[in-house]
Structures are given as structure tokens and as C-alpha cells.
Design a protein around this motif. Structure first.
Motif, PDB file in Angstrom:
ATOM      1  N   VAL A 103     -11.394   5.125 -10.055  1.00  0.00           N
ATOM      2  CA  VAL A 103     -10.200   4.588 -10.714  1.00  0.00           C
ATOM      3  C   VAL A 103     -10.096   3.093 -10.459  1.00  0.00           C
ATOM      4  CG1 VAL A 103      -8.964   6.786 -10.591  1.00  0.00           C
ATOM      5  CG2 VAL A 103      -8.748   5.147  -8.715  1.00  0.00           C
ATOM      6  N   TRP A 104      -9.220   2.450 -11.218  1.00  0.00           N
ATOM      7  CA  TRP A 104      -9.031   1.011 -11.068  1.00  0.00           C
ATOM      8  C   TRP A 104      -7.663   0.635 -11.637  1.00  0.00           C
ATOM      9  CZ3 TRP A 104     -12.348   3.536 -14.231  1.00  0.00           C
ATOM     10  CH2 TRP A 104     -12.106   3.449 -15.610  1.00  0.00           C
ATOM     11  N   HIS A 105      -7.126  -0.437 -11.108  1.00  0.00           N
ATOM     12  CA  HIS A 105      -5.893  -0.988 -11.666  1.00  0.00           C
ATOM     13  C   HIS A 105      -6.229  -1.873 -12.867  1.00  0.00           C
ATOM     14  CE1 HIS A 105      -3.651   0.707  -8.390  1.00  0.00           C
ATOM     15  NE2 HIS A 105      -4.414   0.098  -7.502  1.00  0.00           N
ATOM     16  N   ARG A 106      -5.252  -2.061 -13.710  1.00  0.00           N
ATOM     17  CA  ARG A 106      -5.488  -2.732 -14.985  1.00  0.00           C
ATOM     18  C   ARG A 106      -6.154  -4.093 -14.815  1.00  0.00           C
ATOM     19  NH1 ARG A 106      -0.432  -2.657 -18.778  1.00  0.00           N
ATOM     20  NH2 ARG A 106      -0.882  -0.438 -18.460  1.00  0.00           N
ATOM     21  N   GLN A 107      -5.733  -4.864 -13.815  1.00  0.00           N
ATOM     22  CA  GLN A 107      -6.304  -6.195 -13.639  1.00  0.00           C
ATOM     23  C   GLN A 107      -7.757  -6.164 -13.172  1.00  0.00           C
ATOM     24  OE1 GLN A 107      -3.856  -4.828 -11.904  1.00  0.00           O
ATOM     25  NE2 GLN A 107      -3.979  -5.298  -9.701  1.00  0.00           N
ATOM     26  N   ASP A 108      -8.220  -5.000 -12.724  1.00  0.00           N
ATOM     27  CA  ASP A 108      -9.595  -4.880 -12.243  1.00  0.00           C
ATOM     28  C   ASP A 108     -10.501  -4.179 -13.246  1.00  0.00           C
ATOM     29  OD1 ASP A 108      -8.960  -6.107  -9.786  1.00  0.00           O
ATOM     30  OD2 ASP A 108      -8.136  -4.222  -9.034  1.00  0.00           O
ATOM     31  N   ALA A 109     -10.079  -4.115 -14.496  1.00  0.00           N
ATOM     32  CA  ALA A 109     -10.882  -3.473 -15.531  1.00  0.00           C
ATOM     33  C   ALA A 109     -12.271  -4.105 -15.671  1.00  0.00           C
ATOM     34  CB  ALA A 109     -10.142  -3.497 -16.870  1.00  0.00           C
ATOM     35  N   PRO A 110     -12.429  -5.443 -15.559  1.00  0.00           N
ATOM     36  CA  PRO A 110     -13.791  -6.008 -15.636  1.00  0.00           C
ATOM     37  C   PRO A 110     -14.712  -5.473 -14.542  1.00  0.00           C
ATOM     38  CG  PRO A 110     -12.149  -7.726 -15.985  1.00  0.00           C
ATOM     39  CD  PRO A 110     -11.408  -6.504 -15.540  1.00  0.00           C
ATOM     40  N   GLU A 111     -14.183  -5.267 -13.337  1.00  0.00           N
ATOM     41  CA  GLU A 111     -14.989  -4.706 -12.254  1.00  0.00           C
ATOM     42  C   GLU A 111     -15.410  -3.277 -12.591  1.00  0.00           C
ATOM     43  OE1 GLU A 111     -16.885  -4.985  -8.505  1.00  0.00           O
ATOM     44  OE2 GLU A 111     -15.944  -6.505  -9.779  1.00  0.00           O
ATOM     45  N   ALA A 112     -14.496  -2.518 -13.195  1.00  0.00           N
ATOM     46  CA  ALA A 112     -14.825  -1.153 -13.587  1.00  0.00           C
ATOM     47  C   ALA A 112     -15.903  -1.132 -14.668  1.00  0.00           C
ATOM     48  CB  ALA A 112     -13.571  -0.436 -14.071  1.00  0.00           C
ATOM     49  N   ARG A 137      -5.656   9.663 -19.720  1.00  0.00           N
ATOM     50  CA  ARG A 137      -4.584  10.165 -18.849  1.00  0.00           C
ATOM     51  C   ARG A 137      -4.425  11.682 -18.959  1.00  0.00           C
ATOM     52  NH1 ARG A 137       1.000   6.999 -18.258  1.00  0.00           N
ATOM     53  NH2 ARG A 137      -0.387   5.731 -16.982  1.00  0.00           N
ATOM     54  N   THR A 138      -4.563  12.226 -20.174  1.00  0.00           N
ATOM     55  CA  THR A 138      -4.406  13.670 -20.338  1.00  0.00           C
ATOM     56  C   THR A 138      -5.486  14.430 -19.591  1.00  0.00           C
ATOM     57  OG1 THR A 138      -3.385  13.373 -22.510  1.00  0.00           O
ATOM     58  CG2 THR A 138      -4.297  15.546 -22.015  1.00  0.00           C
ATOM     59  N   GLN A 139      -6.739  13.957 -19.698  1.00  0.00           N
ATOM     60  CA  GLN A 139      -7.839  14.609 -18.982  1.00  0.00           C
ATOM     61  C   GLN A 139      -7.674  14.450 -17.475  1.00  0.00           C
ATOM     62  OE1 GLN A 139     -10.570  12.232 -21.358  1.00  0.00           O
ATOM     63  NE2 GLN A 139     -11.669  14.115 -21.900  1.00  0.00           N
ATOM     64  N   MET A 140      -7.204  13.290 -17.050  1.00  0.00           N
ATOM     65  CA  MET A 140      -6.964  13.082 -15.623  1.00  0.00           C
ATOM     66  C   MET A 140      -5.903  14.055 -15.110  1.00  0.00           C
ATOM     67  SD  MET A 140      -6.940   8.937 -15.289  1.00  0.00           S
ATOM     68  CE  MET A 140      -6.418   9.005 -13.584  1.00  0.00           C
ATOM     69  N   ALA A 141      -4.861  14.255 -15.910  1.00  0.00           N
ATOM     70  CA  ALA A 141      -3.787  15.152 -15.494  1.00  0.00           C
ATOM     71  C   ALA A 141      -4.295  16.578 -15.294  1.00  0.00           C
ATOM     72  CB  ALA A 141      -2.661  15.123 -16.514  1.00  0.00           C
ATOM     73  N   GLY A 149      -0.395   9.849 -12.782  1.00  0.00           N
ATOM     74  CA  GLY A 149       0.771   8.983 -12.894  1.00  0.00           C
ATOM     75  C   GLY A 149       0.545   7.564 -12.441  1.00  0.00           C
ATOM     76  N   HIS A 150      -0.646   7.288 -11.913  1.00  0.00           N
ATOM     77  CA  HIS A 150      -0.903   5.967 -11.337  1.00  0.00           C
ATOM     78  C   HIS A 150      -1.938   5.162 -12.120  1.00  0.00           C
ATOM     79  CE1 HIS A 150       1.265   7.039  -7.571  1.00  0.00           C
ATOM     80  NE2 HIS A 150       0.806   8.243  -7.826  1.00  0.00           N
ATOM     81  N   PHE A 151      -2.772   5.832 -12.947  1.00  0.00           N
ATOM     82  CA  PHE A 151      -3.866   5.135 -13.623  1.00  0.00           C
ATOM     83  C   PHE A 151      -3.956   5.581 -15.074  1.00  0.00           C
ATOM     84  CE2 PHE A 151      -4.906   5.452  -9.126  1.00  0.00           C
ATOM     85  CZ  PHE A 151      -5.189   4.135  -8.812  1.00  0.00           C
ATOM     86  N   GLN A 152      -4.389   4.655 -15.932  1.00  0.00           N
ATOM     87  CA  GLN A 152      -4.506   4.930 -17.357  1.00  0.00           C
ATOM     88  C   GLN A 152      -5.776   5.702 -17.681  1.00  0.00           C
ATOM     89  OE1 GLN A 152      -2.204   4.096 -19.698  1.00  0.00           O
ATOM     90  NE2 GLN A 152      -0.871   3.298 -18.082  1.00  0.00           N
TER      91      GLN A 152
END
Length: 370
Positions: A103-112, A137-141, A149-152
Motif C-alpha cells: 500500500v501507499w499514501h497518495r503522495q507516494d504514488a510515484p514510489e509505488a 477499494r472494493t477488492q481491498m475491502a 478505509g485507509h488506502f485507495q
């Protein structure tokens, strides 16, 4: 490589180092009928071994971002071999092969995306690896509700796994005793303490001491790691999770009973002093951003350990004197690759050759005519 076995069927073998690889070697060789002595400077709890501190993740595709394809192949082999090894033990050992979440936060999308590109190249080179999946998100759920609830989005790496390192190390002790292995705890030994092949001496020495072998293997260095163990009843992660971040990517490995192992740091140092405040804060802060339930977790341990590492960060097997085999340099991949290294070493001992080592690009150097 030699075409002659390195040991006879009735050989007496002494193993120096009772960490992960030393115990596995003793298990395998005693199971084949060899007489085995195991020496270690510590006790059965493996308190000096890097294996005791490790998260024990079995994640070859995830690790391909920082290692060579040969190590990835070793890791894939280990995923098949670990159930066979654990099946030989009477005590229960937690083993899970439910995959890895990244997983990654939105600002770290380039790293992902950079990570995604590396993994795709690895899979093109090693098509036997299960393909990674991109989850919304649906597949993650459905797969990992605690993260939804924390990642897109997330990457899912099928088939990867983990085991409980301390359960394994403990379970190996009675298994070795049952097979007649003579265990010499709190008895450190050097190679020069033995004269293999002479009367009253072992026929073969195997050195698996990790950094303890540095006086004989001068290229070894320590790579320090800092790892936390916490009890987090409010967190319900089902499988190992990695957080992508340019400065402090972390892993979170869920063990049984809501216990979690959290780690990330790699420092080029043999320093075994306690963890720094900065490292502990970064690990805990990053874990909190993965799941807010870690805020109420109880810290059980903050540990440090140094992994034995060679200049190329790859494992090696060598023979620099007759009747002595040295195995070292498993770096951060000890649990992932140890079954492969074990089976390569056993092939060498029994036949003088190892097709497995060739398959894994494992560095093997034997004496001419050994």
C-alpha cells in the motif's frame, strides 16, 4: 565443482552456529543418518542469532525490488520447501501463505509505480512467479478490510507468506534431540579448535556462524536492522503488509494473537546497541498511518540485530581448506532463502555438485579436487 562427495555415508559432522541455518543443517543431515554435533555461543533460545529478531517473511516477488533474480528463485523454492521442513517437527509452527499487500499514501504514488515496474520486470524474467494484482477499494475491502478505509488501492502479491521465527527455532530443538544431535549450547568454537579428519575429530566442519565467522571471512559485514513487536488487538490485518515510502518503507507482519512485527530500517553498521529514538518513532508513526489501531498497541519489544552480509549482498558457499564448508551472507533474506541454501549445501556434500546452486546463481567455491 567436484564430482566426488565431500563426505562418506558414516561421517561425523560438527556444525558451528546454532541459528536458523545451523539448526536446519543439523535437522537435514541427522535425518540422513549422519552423526552431528552442533555448537553455539548462545542457548536454545537463539538469543544471539539474527533469526530470532527477524519478521520471517517469505516474499520473493516483493524482495525483487532490492535483490537479484537468483535470490527471487531461491525464495520461490523456499515457499514450496518450508511446509516439508515444518512437517518434520512435532511442535506447532505458524506458517501462512496468503500473499503480501503493498500500500501507499497518495503522495507516494510515484514510489509505488516505480516498485510496480520493478516487479513487472521480475515477472517477465521469472514467469513462474504468480502475477501481481492491482486492487481497488472494493477488492481491498474483500481481501483486507482493515486497509480499505485507509488506502485507495493496493498491490496484491499472491502466494507469498511468512512464518513464526521463534516458534520455528524453538520447535527445532526437540526435533534435533530426538534425532540424536548433540547440542553444545554456550560453547563457542572456532574453526581452528578442530582438526577434521584426524583421530577423534569430526570428518567435516560446517560453519554457519554468520557474523561470528568474520575473523575467517573478512568480507563479511553487518547490516543493522531495528524491529518492533507489538500487541495490537484493535488491528485485524490478515497478511503481511508493506507501506511504500521514499524514506522509510516499512513492513508489518501479523503473527498469531494480534501480535505484529514492524520493521524497515537498514543501517550499514555492526552496531548492536539499542534502537534509536528516531528509528522507533519513524516505525511507529508509519505503522499508525497504515492503521490507526496501532495507536493503542502495546510495545512488547524493540530489538536490534545485524545481518551477515557479503559485498554483493548475496549468499555464498565456499571451501578454503579441506573438510571445512563455510556458508554465509544470507543478509535480510534468511528465512526466505535458507531452504534453498540448505538443499544446495546438502547436494554438494553428497555429490560434490549442485544443480540447484546453478539454478539459483549461488556462488559456490570448492577446493580443486575436493
Amino acid at each position: 565443482m567436484s564430482s566426488q562427495p565431500l563426505i562418506s555415508p558414516n561421517a561425523r559432522i560438527s556444525i558451528l552456529g546454532g541459528g536458523l541455518l545451523g539448526r536446519l543443517m543439523a535437522l537435514e543431515l541427522s535425518g540422513r543418518g549422519f552423526s552431528v554435533d552442533l555448537y553455539d555461543r548462545g542457548g536454545p533460545d537463539a538469543e544471539h542469532a539474527a533469526a530470532r529478531v527477524a519478521a520471517a517473511m517469505l516474499a520473493p516477488l516483493a524482495e525483487s525490488a532490492v535483490t537479484e533474480h537468483g535470490v527471487v528463485r531461491m525464495g520461490q523454492y523456499g515457499l514450496q520447501r518450508w511446509p516439508q521442513l515444518i512437517a518434520q517437527l512435532d511442535a506447532p509452527v505458524f506458517l501462512q501463505q496468503a500473499g503480501t499487500m503493498v500500500v501507499w499514501h497518495r503522495q507516494d504514488a510515484p514510489e509505488a509505480q516505480r516498485f510496480h515496474g520493478i516487479l513487472q520486470r521480475t515477472q517477465a524474467a521469472i514467469p513462474q512467479l504468480p502475477p501481481l494484482q492491482t486492487l481497488g477499494r472494493t477488492q481491498m475491502a474483500e481481501m483486507e478490510p482493515a486497509l480499505a478505509g485507509h488506502f485507495q488501492s493496493a498491490f496484491y502479491l499472491p502466494g507469498e507468506g511468512q512464518l513464526d521465527n521463534r516458534q520455528l527455532l524453538a520447535a527445532l530443538v526437540p526435533a534435533l534431540q530426538a534425532r540424536g544431535v548433540r547440542l553444545h549450547w554456550q560453547q563457542p568454537r572456532e574453526l581452528d579448535d578442530f582438526a577434521p579428519g584426524e583421530h577423534g575429530q569430526p570428518d567435516l566442519l560446517i560453519d554457519t556462524r554468520g557474523l561470528g565467522a568474520k575473523p575467517q571471512w573478512g568480507q563479511l559485514r553487518g547490516v543493522r536492522g531495528e524491529v518492533l513487536r507489538v500487541h495490537a488487538p484493535e488491528v485485524q490485518l490478515r497478511r503481511p503488509t508493506r507501506l511504500m515510502h521514499p524514506r522509510y518503507p516499512i513492513y508489518i507482519a501479523p503473527k498469531q494473537d494480534q501480535h505484529y512485527v514492524i520493521g524497515a530500517t537498514e543501517i550499514e553498521s555492526d552496531d548492536m546497541s539499542p534502537a534509536s529514538v528516531r528509528s522507533a518513532m519513524e516505525l511507529l508513526s508509519a505503522a499508525y498511518t497504515v492503521h490507526s489501531g496501532f495507536a493503542e498497541a502495546r510495545i512488547l519489544e524493540i530489538n536490534t540485530q545485524c545481518r551477515p552480509t557479503l559485498p554483493d549482498n548475496l549468499p555464498a558457499i565456499r571451501q578454503v581448506r579441506p573438510r571445512v564448508l563455510e556458508i554465509n551472507g544470507l543478509y535480510r533474506h534468511g528465512f526466505m532463502i535458507s531452504p534453498a541454501v540448505l538443499d544446495c549445501a546438502v547436494e554438494l556434500l553428497l555429490t560434490g555438485q549442485s544443480p540447484l546452486a546453478t539454478r539459483f546463481d549461488l556462488d559456490v567455491r570448492l577446493l580443486a579436487g575436493a
